[in-house]
Enzyme design. Structure first.
Site, short mmCIF file in Angstrom:
data_model
loop_
_atom_site.label_atom_id
_atom_site.label_comp_id
_atom_site.label_asym_id
_atom_site.label_seq_id
_atom_site.Cartn_x
_atom_site.Cartn_y
_atom_site.Cartn_z
N PHE A 65 -1.50 8.05 4.34
CA PHE A 65 -2.29 8.69 5.43
C PHE A 65 -3.64 9.29 4.85
CE2 PHE A 65 1.44 9.40 8.72
CZ PHE A 65 1.69 8.25 8.82
N ASN B 270 5.82 -1.57 11.31
CA ASN B 270 5.22 -1.20 10.28
C ASN B 270 5.51 -2.05 8.92
OD1 ASN B 270 3.46 0.78 8.61
ND2 ASN B 270 4.07 2.39 10.10
N ASN C 53 0.87 -1.04 0.01
CA ASN C 53 0.27 -0.11 0.13
C ASN C 53 0.96 1.33 -0.12
OD1 ASN C 53 -0.45 1.95 2.48
ND2 ASN C 53 0.19 -0.16 3.37
N SER D 244 5.53 5.10 8.79
CA SER D 244 5.00 4.98 7.38
C SER D 244 6.13 5.47 6.41
CB SER D 244 3.74 5.76 7.18
OG SER D 244 3.33 5.69 5.91
N LYS E 56 5.65 3.59 17.12
CA LYS E 56 5.57 2.42 15.95
C LYS E 56 6.65 2.51 15.20
CE LYS E 56 2.67 0.00 12.82
NZ LYS E 56 1.28 0.02 12.52
N THR F 270 4.70 8.76 3.67
CA THR F 270 4.75 10.25 3.88
C THR F 270 6.22 10.82 3.65
OG1 THR F 270 2.80 10.30 5.29
CG2 THR F 270 4.36 12.21 5.70
C1 LIG Z 1 -3.68 -0.76 3.65
C2 LIG Z 1 -2.78 -0.74 4.80
C3 LIG Z 1 -2.92 0.46 5.47
C4 LIG Z 1 -2.31 0.73 6.46
N1 LIG Z 1 -2.24 1.78 7.21
C5 LIG Z 1 -1.59 2.13 8.36
C6 LIG Z 1 -1.61 3.40 9.12
O1 LIG Z 1 -2.51 4.07 8.69
N2 LIG Z 1 -1.09 3.50 10.34
C7 LIG Z 1 -0.04 2.45 10.78
O2 LIG Z 1 0.56 2.63 11.64
N3 LIG Z 1 -0.09 1.43 10.06
C8 LIG Z 1 -0.45 1.05 8.77
N4 LIG Z 1 -0.70 0.04 8.31
C9 LIG Z 1 0.33 -1.03 8.68
C10 LIG Z 1 -0.26 -2.09 9.56
O3 LIG Z 1 -0.62 -1.33 10.56
C11 LIG Z 1 0.70 -3.16 9.87
O4 LIG Z 1 1.92 -2.49 10.71
C12 LIG Z 1 1.45 -3.85 8.69
O5 LIG Z 1 0.30 -4.27 7.92
C13 LIG Z 1 2.01 -5.30 9.14
O6 LIG Z 1 0.96 -6.22 9.57
P1 LIG Z 1 0.31 -7.33 8.63
O7 LIG Z 1 1.52 -7.88 7.94
O8 LIG Z 1 -0.57 -7.86 9.61
O9 LIG Z 1 -0.41 -6.47 7.85
C14 LIG Z 1 -1.36 -0.29 7.03
C15 LIG Z 1 -1.22 -1.61 6.29
C16 LIG Z 1 -2.16 -1.76 5.29
C17 LIG Z 1 -2.12 -3.03 4.68
#
Ligand SMILES: Cc1cc2nc3c(=O)[nH]c(=O)nc-3n(C[C@H](O)[C@H](O)[C@H](O)COP(=O)(O)O)c2cc1C
Length: 352
Positions: free
Chosen positions: A113, A240, A109, A172, A211, A175
């Site tokens: 934000f 992240n 992705n 993230s 984070k 950004t």
């Molecule tokens: C579509 C999408 C949007 C995300 N948006 C955020 C976010 O706004 N803030 C954040 O801290 N992490 C965001 N993440 C990261 C997730 O919180 C997580 O740290 C990351 O996806 C790893 O976990 P997973 O492998 O279980 O998905 C996002 C992940 C995905 C896939």
């Protein structure tokens, strides 16, 4: 009843962002499944003044605008993290900006934000404030903020009293320049200012977690551990999404820019988690996130040092019934290893 197997074929042909929007809408309408059974006692854990019935939470980004935290808790999650929220509403990057990689059970992705801003989230959290359940708020900075640290301070001021805990998201990849806040001098200033922005009239200040990215070298991890311990952060969330593409052998979308999550992130994020547990000597709670697809994966994070875990990508592949499966898996592994409580297993694989 789990309806996910029925809708999955549909969900996998529509654009992932549209599918997500429809999911949120269905959850808002109360169409999500509910888990009524209480969790085994072994899964409970007390951390930073909060009691978690179980350690499995929904990671940030799923519910950026706080529309469905109670639906996520009703699925059996032990806690829900909303956000990332920025002071002003923001539309994020141009679409398409979410890509599924089914062969890898991964997602890339580059949302950037996109969110409705502080005021809208505040209104929603005020409306649910008397409800039970741990809801944390993940705060960020607007892309064009003149003073990014001030945006984090604003997040603390707006949501203190409404958030069970805060996550300061400086990791993230979407950004530009944001992750530079992870450098030692910048981080020290940021953390000091953020912690000082909390209300002082509360029995206990609201916990603040940081984070971090998985793409950090040993020296950077060491710096973060030092700052976390010296400044008194309540916890670290590891991790992240990654900008690395290891483990992606081929396939459509593998070359897209953005943060990679899901199965290919597991080994890398768990390695960083283990290292962070060692560097902090187990003195502050860690939240393990990244590539959890099963109870075994969640349990591996716990043994590597996580007191809590979060997931996102796996839900899009496995559906909501995954939450119960993961909890059952952790409970079974705890029993098999002779641990009466989750906390006994935290860091069991790490020599301090
Ligand atoms: C579509 C999408 C949007 C995300 N948006 C955020 C976010 O706004 N803030 C954040 O801290 N992490 C965001 N993440 C990261 C997730 O919180 C997580 O740290 C990351 O996806 C790893 O976990 P997973 O492998 O279980 O998905 C996002 C992940 C995905 C896939």
């Amino acid at each position: 009843m789990d309806l996910f197997p029925l809708v999955r074929p549909f969900a996998s042909i529509v654009d992932p962002e549209t599918a997500h929007r429809l999911t949120i809408r269905a959850l808002r309408m109360g169409l999500g499944p509910s888990q009524h059974a209480s969790d085994p006692v072994s899964l409970g854990i007390d951390l930073f003044g909060l009691h978690f019935e179980n350690p499995v939470g929904i990671a940030a980004g799923f519910d950026k605008n706080g529309e469905v935290p109670d639906a996520m808790l009703a699925l059996g999650m032990g806690f829900a993290e909303v956000g990332t929220v920025t002071p002003l509403p923001q539309s994020g990057n141009p679409r398409p900006r979410i890509f599924r990689l089914p062969v890898h059970r991964a997602v890339i992705n580059r949302l950037g934000f996109n969110n409705e801003g502080h005021a809208v989230l505040k209104r929603r959290l005020l409306a649910r404030r008397r409800r039970p359940g741990i809801v944390g708020v993940n705060i960020g900075a607007n892309k064009d903020a003149a003073d990014r640290v001030a945006d984090y301070e604003a997040g603390i001021r707006v949501f203190d009293g409404l958030a069970a805990y805060f996550t300061v998201n400086i990791s993230s990849p979407n950004t530009p320049g944001l992750r530079a806040l992870q450098n030692k001098a910048e981080l020290q200033g940021l953390v000091a200012r953020v912690l000082a922005a909390r209300r002082t009239d509360r029995v206990r200040p609201t916990p603040v977690l940081l984070k971090i990215a998985p793409d950090l070298n040993e020296e950077e991890l060491n710096d973060i551990a030092e700052v976390a311990l010296a400044e008194g952060l309540d916890g670290l969330i590891v991790s992240n999404t990654t900008i690395a593409r290891e483990g992606l052998v081929s396939g459509v979308h593998a070359g897209e820019t953005g943060g990679l999550s899901g199965a290919p992130l597991f080994t890398m994020s768990t390695g960083v988690l283990r290292e962070m547990y060692r560097l902090t000597g187990g003195r502050i709670p860690l939240v393990g996130v990244g590539g959890i697809m099963s109870g075994d994966d969640a349990y591996a994070k716990i043994r590597a040092g996580a007191s809590l875990v979060q997931l996102y990508s796996a839900l899009t592949y496995e559906g909501p019934a995954l939450v119960s499966r993961i909890k059952q898996g952790i409970a079974a592994r705890l029993a098999a290893d002779g641990f009466a409580h989750l906390k006994d297993a935290v860091g069991a694989d790490v020599e301090l």
